[in-house]
Design an enzyme around this catalytic site. Structure first.
Site, PDB file in Angstrom:
ATOM      1  N   GLU A 285      -2.135  -0.264  -0.332  1.00  0.00           N
ATOM      2  CA  GLU A 285      -1.850  -1.301   0.674  1.00  0.00           C
ATOM      3  C   GLU A 285      -0.342  -1.270   0.879  1.00  0.00           C
ATOM      4  O   GLU A 285       0.400  -1.490  -0.074  1.00  0.00           O
ATOM      5  CB  GLU A 285      -2.234  -2.691   0.168  1.00  0.00           C
ATOM      6  CG  GLU A 285      -3.556  -2.794  -0.547  1.00  0.00           C
ATOM      7  CD  GLU A 285      -4.735  -2.853   0.394  1.00  0.00           C
ATOM      8  OE1 GLU A 285      -4.500  -3.072   1.593  1.00  0.00           O
ATOM      9  OE2 GLU A 285      -5.858  -2.659  -0.067  1.00  0.00           O
ATOM     10  N   CYS A 319       4.456  -8.705   3.113  1.00  0.00           N
ATOM     11  CA  CYS A 319       4.054  -7.593   3.980  1.00  0.00           C
ATOM     12  C   CYS A 319       3.591  -8.133   5.323  1.00  0.00           C
ATOM     13  O   CYS A 319       3.650  -7.459   6.336  1.00  0.00           O
ATOM     14  CB  CYS A 319       2.938  -6.800   3.319  1.00  0.00           C
ATOM     15  SG  CYS A 319       1.571  -7.830   2.814  1.00  0.00           S
TER      16      CYS A 319
HETATM   17  P1  NAD Z   1       7.956  -1.001  -4.004  1.00  0.00           P
HETATM   18  O1  NAD Z   1       7.240   0.075  -3.284  1.00  0.00           O
HETATM   19  O2  NAD Z   1       9.417  -0.870  -4.187  1.00  0.00           O
HETATM   20  O3  NAD Z   1       7.349  -1.147  -5.479  1.00  0.00           O
HETATM   21  C1  NAD Z   1       5.976  -1.378  -5.693  1.00  0.00           C
HETATM   22  C2  NAD Z   1       5.637  -0.929  -7.094  1.00  0.00           C
HETATM   23  O4  NAD Z   1       5.789   0.496  -7.180  1.00  0.00           O
HETATM   24  C3  NAD Z   1       6.546  -1.501  -8.179  1.00  0.00           C
HETATM   25  O5  NAD Z   1       5.770  -1.793  -9.320  1.00  0.00           O
HETATM   26  C4  NAD Z   1       7.507  -0.363  -8.432  1.00  0.00           C
HETATM   27  O6  NAD Z   1       8.097  -0.413  -9.729  1.00  0.00           O
HETATM   28  C5  NAD Z   1       6.589   0.833  -8.303  1.00  0.00           C
HETATM   29  N1  NAD Z   1       7.246   2.110  -8.014  1.00  0.00           N
HETATM   30  C6  NAD Z   1       8.449   2.314  -7.429  1.00  0.00           C
HETATM   31  N2  NAD Z   1       8.693   3.639  -7.337  1.00  0.00           N
HETATM   32  C7  NAD Z   1       7.615   4.282  -7.856  1.00  0.00           C
HETATM   33  C8  NAD Z   1       7.241   5.647  -8.007  1.00  0.00           C
HETATM   34  N3  NAD Z   1       8.059   6.633  -7.621  1.00  0.00           N
HETATM   35  N4  NAD Z   1       6.039   5.938  -8.550  1.00  0.00           N
HETATM   36  C9  NAD Z   1       5.188   4.947  -8.916  1.00  0.00           C
HETATM   37  N5  NAD Z   1       5.495   3.639  -8.809  1.00  0.00           N
HETATM   38  C10 NAD Z   1       6.687   3.301  -8.275  1.00  0.00           C
HETATM   39  O7  NAD Z   1       7.572  -2.384  -3.298  1.00  0.00           O
HETATM   40  P2  NAD Z   1       8.063  -3.856  -3.649  1.00  0.00           P
HETATM   41  O8  NAD Z   1       9.499  -3.984  -3.238  1.00  0.00           O
HETATM   42  O9  NAD Z   1       7.684  -4.276  -5.010  1.00  0.00           O
HETATM   43  O10 NAD Z   1       7.145  -4.688  -2.626  1.00  0.00           O
HETATM   44  C11 NAD Z   1       7.431  -4.739  -1.279  1.00  0.00           C
HETATM   45  C12 NAD Z   1       6.573  -3.800  -0.474  1.00  0.00           C
HETATM   46  O11 NAD Z   1       5.203  -4.035  -0.741  1.00  0.00           O
HETATM   47  C13 NAD Z   1       6.742  -4.024   1.020  1.00  0.00           C
HETATM   48  O12 NAD Z   1       6.790  -2.790   1.680  1.00  0.00           O
HETATM   49  C14 NAD Z   1       5.477  -4.791   1.388  1.00  0.00           C
HETATM   50  O13 NAD Z   1       5.126  -4.690   2.741  1.00  0.00           O
HETATM   51  C15 NAD Z   1       4.480  -4.168   0.476  1.00  0.00           C
HETATM   52  N6  NAD Z   1       3.306  -5.040   0.282  1.00  0.00           N
HETATM   53  C16 NAD Z   1       2.152  -4.734   0.918  1.00  0.00           C
HETATM   54  C17 NAD Z   1       1.041  -5.572   0.787  1.00  0.00           C
HETATM   55  C18 NAD Z   1      -0.264  -5.282   1.477  1.00  0.00           C
HETATM   56  O14 NAD Z   1      -1.255  -5.897   1.115  1.00  0.00           O
HETATM   57  N7  NAD Z   1      -0.305  -4.380   2.434  1.00  0.00           N
HETATM   58  C19 NAD Z   1       1.141  -6.707  -0.004  1.00  0.00           C
HETATM   59  C20 NAD Z   1       2.344  -6.980  -0.648  1.00  0.00           C
HETATM   60  C21 NAD Z   1       3.425  -6.138  -0.508  1.00  0.00           C
END
Ligand code: NAD
Length: 521
Positions: A285, A319
């Site tokens: 997501e 998001c």
């Molecule tokens: P992010 O992508 O920075 O991090 C998400 C998770 O991924 C964290 O746990 C992070 O530590 C981990 N991560 C980071 N790099 C990684 C890698 N290389 N490999 C594996 N894991 C890794 O996102 P965020 O800042 O925590 O959240 C914001 C984002 O989430 C926004 O883009 C938002 O739109 C999205 N979001 C989407 C939904 C949805 O339902 N579509 C809901 C909530 C948030």
């Protein structure tokens, strides 16, 4: 299915004061317990790691949330191996035995809901309404997915007799170990939703919360353990995205990934997973750049409030946050002026304060991003209100002003990229056709909104807009705030990888693969 809706229930019963008292008491008691060290949770034990990291509250740097083990490859190995060992027994448990655990966990969360909401406010800055909604949604996910598994009899049915003397059962079965990687912004609801989806269907899990929000994940682990989840079914590892998330999602014994976060990270995980030759699911997501149309047939009071709340509640760190607004030319000036006035009334402050709408942003990266985009908005457009980091009269924390920008071309990065901040661009359009075309001219397709009292116009918009979630005349918030089951949540295009929605009827099947079993009788 009854959603939790705690604050609403208190309001309807005329005892909103009780809600505030209970929340405020919980903030004090959670604060008193902050600052402890938390290891990883592997196979039911607390496990240390070579490194540690500290988390402080985004709204008050003097408030230490705690110290947490920083896991890496070897901890991932240990956690995946515990989850693999727990899988065969867990998969073959009766579905009622599995759902019983999650129903009990939901009850435990309900008992602890004020404490959990207070933890969220302190750890990620959510105000009390948003924090309680996060907890309520988590409870809803546990109950709804349990109910769905029971209702479908574990996705098992007799197909009848395809040929004489043969009998076939068709069923869905779990894959094995799921890596679950969660974002900071709904650190309880999304973590609980994804992990419960995986576990209730018979998979086992290694979960990684965002590095900014490990404490609430530990509380969720406590709840599951108290509810009787067998050791090894849910393992919790904490640490950085690259150092821990990457080895976890790339581990050879991980059969599937459930991820919620940014598009860049999610698509990277999916690409690597496929390059490894794996066939299991990557349920991702991703982000949004959510458009709202304001028609000249709109009730402007509704539109102003809906856009202000959609763009600025939880500081735009959703998001689903409203991030670009297309307003019919003849009401553009009036709408924009009123949006600016409404924005300037919004309370900025710590999550736990009663009148806060715009809470602190999560980390220094977000603060830098805010400085960068507001600087560009000043040079390339007009900042109508906001645009500055707030440092007066607030405890040391990351506070920024909600920002409304005009005179930015629709093609500009500021109107195309997800910023995840309290920042909205407002654009004039000639009418519905241009509004829909511009709304759809995006790689994202998560949430969209319209304000129009003309039903026929709304219907044309529903048919034309490319978006998973479409809301008409939502005055509480133009684009945010979906309820489990009532409004299954997910995105089109690059806002998601599977097109199946969280909290909806087709969510659980993604964690399973089909098998037809035929016996000759
Ligand atoms: P992010 O992508 O920075 O991090 C998400 C998770 O991924 C964290 O746990 C992070 O530590 C981990 N991560 C980071 N790099 C990684 C890698 N290389 N490999 C594996 N894991 C890794 O996102 P965020 O800042 O925590 O959240 C914001 C984002 O989430 C926004 O883009 C938002 O739109 C999205 N979001 C989407 C939904 C949805 O339902 N579509 C809901 C909530 C948030």
């Amino acid at each position: 299915f009854e959603n939790e809706l705690t604050l609403l229930t208190h309001q309807q019963n005329g005892n909103e004061d009780e809600f505030h008292e209970a929340y405020e008491a919980a903030v004090e008691s959670v604060k008193a317990d902050l600052g402890a060290y938390h290891g990883l949770r592997i196979d039911g034990s607390h496990v240390d790691a070579a490194d540690r990291f500290e988390v402080t509250s985004p709204g008050d740097f003097d408030l230490e949330i705690g110290e947490f083990a920083a896991g890496g490859e070897s901890e991932v190995d240990a956690a995946v191996s515990a989850a693999s060992a727990a899988f065969p027994e867990w998969e073959h448990r009766d579905i009622e035995a599995r759902t019983e655990v999650f129903r009990t966990a939901a009850d435990r969360m309900r008992d602890r809901k004020f404490e959990l909401a207070a933890t969220l406010s302190l750890e990620n800055g959510k105000n009390r309404t948003e924090a309680m909604a996060d907890v309520d949604e988590a409870i809803d996910f546990l109950r709804f997915y349990s109910r769905e598994l029971e209702r479908s009899d574990g996705y098992r049915f007799d197909t009848g007799q395809p040929t004489p003397h043969q009998h076939t059962t068709n069923l869905l079965r779990p894959y094995g170990v799921f890596a679950v990687v969660a974002p900071f912004n709904f650190p309880l609801a999304i973590l609980a939703g994804m992990t419960t989806g995986a576990m209730v269907t018979g998979n086992t899990v290694v979960a990684k919360p965002a590095s900014a929000t490990p404490l609430i994940a530990h509380k969720f682990a406590d709840v599951l353990a108290d509810a009787g989840l067998p050791d090894g079914v849910f393992n919790l590892v904490t640490g950085g995205g690259r150092e821990l998330g990457q080895p976890l999602t790339e581990h050879e014994d991980v059969a599937g990934v459930a991820f919620t976060g940014s598009r860049e990270v999610g698509l990277g995980i999916e690409r690597t997973f496929r390059e490894q030759g794996k066939r299991g699911p990557v349920i991702a997501e991703l982000g949004g750049k959510n458009p709202v149309i304001v028609s000249d047939e709109a009730d402007l009071d509704d539109a102003v409030n809906g856009v202000a709340m959609g763009a600025f509640s939880f500081s735009g760190q959703k998001c689903s946050a409203t991030s670009r607004v297309y307003v019919y030319e003849d009401v553009f000036d009036e709408f924009t002026e009123r949006l600016v006035e409404a924005t300037e009334q919004l309370g900025i402050g710590r999550g736990e304060h009663l009148d806060t709408v715009v809470n602190p942003v999560i980390d220094d990266g977000a603060l830098d991003r805010y400085r960068r985009i507001t600087e560009r908005a000043r040079t390339d457009g007009t900042v109508r209100t906001g645009g500055s980091v707030v440092d007066d009269d607030l405890p040391e924390g990351r506070y920024v002003e909600p920002t409304v920008v005009t005179d930015i071309p629709h093609e500009h990065d500021l109107a195309r990229e997800e910023h995840f901040l309290p920042f909205v661009t407002v654009h004039p359009v000639s009418g519905l056709q241009e509004g829909i075309a511009k709304s759809n001219d995006s790689e994202y397709g998560l949430c969209a909104g319209i304000f129009s009292e003309d039903d026929e116009e709304v219907e044309r918009w529903f048919d034309g807009v490319e978006s998973g979630m479409c809301y008409a005349n939502r005055t509480q918030s133009a684009t945010t705030g979906a309820l489990v089951q009532a409004q299954p949540f997910g995105g089109w295009k690059f806002s998601g990888t599977t097109g199946k929605f969280a909290g909806g009827y087709w969510y659980l099947q993604q964690f399973m693969r089909e098998q037809s079993r035929t016996r000759v009788e």
